[in-house]
Scaffold this motif. Structure first.
Motif, PDB file in Angstrom:
ATOM      1  N   MET A 189       4.198  -2.585   1.992  1.00 49.27           N
ATOM      2  CA  MET A 189       3.141  -1.480   2.118  1.00 49.27           C
ATOM      3  C   MET A 189       2.576  -1.235   0.814  1.00 49.27           C
ATOM      4  O   MET A 189       1.316  -0.763   0.769  1.00 49.27           O
TER       5      MET A 189
ATOM      6  N   LEU B  43      -0.879  -5.251  10.333  1.00 48.96           N
ATOM      7  CA  LEU B  43       0.403  -5.444   9.717  1.00 48.96           C
ATOM      8  C   LEU B  43       0.734  -4.248   9.063  1.00 48.96           C
ATOM      9  O   LEU B  43       2.015  -3.953   9.174  1.00 48.96           O
ATOM     10  N   ASN B  44      -0.181  -3.455   8.624  1.00 46.67           N
ATOM     11  CA  ASN B  44       0.476  -1.962   8.214  1.00 46.67           C
ATOM     12  C   ASN B  44       0.906  -1.130   9.198  1.00 46.67           C
ATOM     13  O   ASN B  44       1.697  -0.444   9.043  1.00 46.67           O
ATOM     14  N   ILE B  45       0.166  -1.285  10.324  1.00 45.13           N
ATOM     15  CA  ILE B  45       0.842  -0.322  11.690  1.00 45.13           C
ATOM     16  C   ILE B  45       2.053  -0.893  11.958  1.00 45.13           C
ATOM     17  O   ILE B  45       2.905   0.046  12.187  1.00 45.13           O
TER      18      ILE B  45
ATOM     19  N   THR C 183       0.251  -4.002   0.186  1.00 45.34           N
ATOM     20  CA  THR C 183      -0.956  -4.515   1.101  1.00 45.34           C
ATOM     21  C   THR C 183      -1.636  -3.184   1.702  1.00 45.34           C
ATOM     22  O   THR C 183      -2.700  -3.466   2.441  1.00 45.34           O
ATOM     23  N   PHE C 184      -1.053  -2.049   1.449  1.00 43.29           N
ATOM     24  CA  PHE C 184      -1.904  -0.707   2.204  1.00 43.29           C
ATOM     25  C   PHE C 184      -3.204  -0.535   1.440  1.00 43.29           C
ATOM     26  O   PHE C 184      -3.270  -0.562   0.153  1.00 43.29           O
TER      27      PHE C 184
ATOM     28  N   MET D 184      -6.984   0.290   8.917  1.00 47.50           N
ATOM     29  CA  MET D 184      -5.659   0.012   8.969  1.00 47.50           C
ATOM     30  C   MET D 184      -5.455  -1.497   9.642  1.00 47.50           C
ATOM     31  O   MET D 184      -5.628  -1.473  10.810  1.00 47.50           O
ATOM     32  N   SER D 185      -4.855  -2.376   9.023  1.00 46.96           N
ATOM     33  CA  SER D 185      -4.594  -3.533   9.627  1.00 46.96           C
ATOM     34  C   SER D 185      -3.405  -3.474  10.667  1.00 46.96           C
ATOM     35  O   SER D 185      -2.558  -2.714  10.537  1.00 46.96           O
TER      36      SER D 185
ATOM     37  N   THR E 279      -6.274   1.184  -0.229  1.00 40.12           N
ATOM     38  CA  THR E 279      -6.127   2.524  -0.885  1.00 40.12           C
ATOM     39  C   THR E 279      -7.429   3.377  -0.195  1.00 40.12           C
ATOM     40  O   THR E 279      -8.534   2.692  -0.193  1.00 40.12           O
TER      41      THR E 279
ATOM     42  N   CYS F 224      10.052  -3.050   3.484  1.00 36.25           N
ATOM     43  CA  CYS F 224       8.781  -2.196   4.222  1.00 36.25           C
ATOM     44  C   CYS F 224       8.265  -1.553   2.893  1.00 36.25           C
ATOM     45  O   CYS F 224       6.780  -1.453   3.097  1.00 36.25           O
TER      46      CYS F 224
ATOM     47  N   LEU G 232       4.551  -2.334  10.082  1.00 36.20           N
ATOM     48  CA  LEU G 232       5.156  -1.627   8.959  1.00 36.20           C
ATOM     49  C   LEU G 232       5.460  -0.581   8.793  1.00 36.20           C
ATOM     50  O   LEU G 232       6.550  -0.009   8.696  1.00 36.20           O
ATOM     51  N   THR G 233       4.410   0.331   9.226  1.00 34.16           N
ATOM     52  CA  THR G 233       4.769   1.755   9.255  1.00 34.16           C
ATOM     53  C   THR G 233       6.021   2.218  10.508  1.00 34.16           C
ATOM     54  O   THR G 233       6.454   3.041  10.152  1.00 34.16           O
TER      55      THR G 233
END
Length: 84
Positions: free
Chosen positions: A73, A4-6, A76-77, A1-2, A79, A69, A8-9
């Motif tokens: 997500m 950015l995703n962290i 960009t998340f 997980m990048s 799969t 968000c 955003l989460t």
């Protein structure tokens, strides 16, 4: 997980909880949860119109952040990486 995703989460969870709290703080029409929580905040002499207007703005801002968000997500998340 990048990274950015962290970010955003975390932002998604914070904005979601903030949306719930702000919606519950709105004054209701009856004797619901909002009246129990916010009864001390609303006073006829304290200018509740300004308080409601600012509460509306904060609710819209937090809901917009939540929606953005979710959309970012969804795009960009990666799969298949949940739980790894």
């Amino acid at each position: 997980m990048s990274v950015l995703n962290i970010i955003l989460t975390v932002l998604l969870f914070i904005s979601g909880l903030l949306c719930i709290a702000l919606v519950l703080m709105h004054s209701g029409k009856g004797t619901g949860v909002s009246d129990m929580i916010a009864s001390s905040m609303y006073n006829a002499n304290s200018g509740s119109g300004v308080w409601e207007k600012n509460l509306d703005r904060l609710t819209i801002i937090s809901a917009t952040i939540f929606g953005v968000c979710v959309l970012v997500m969804a795009i960009t998340f990666p799969t298949g990486t949940i739980g790894l």
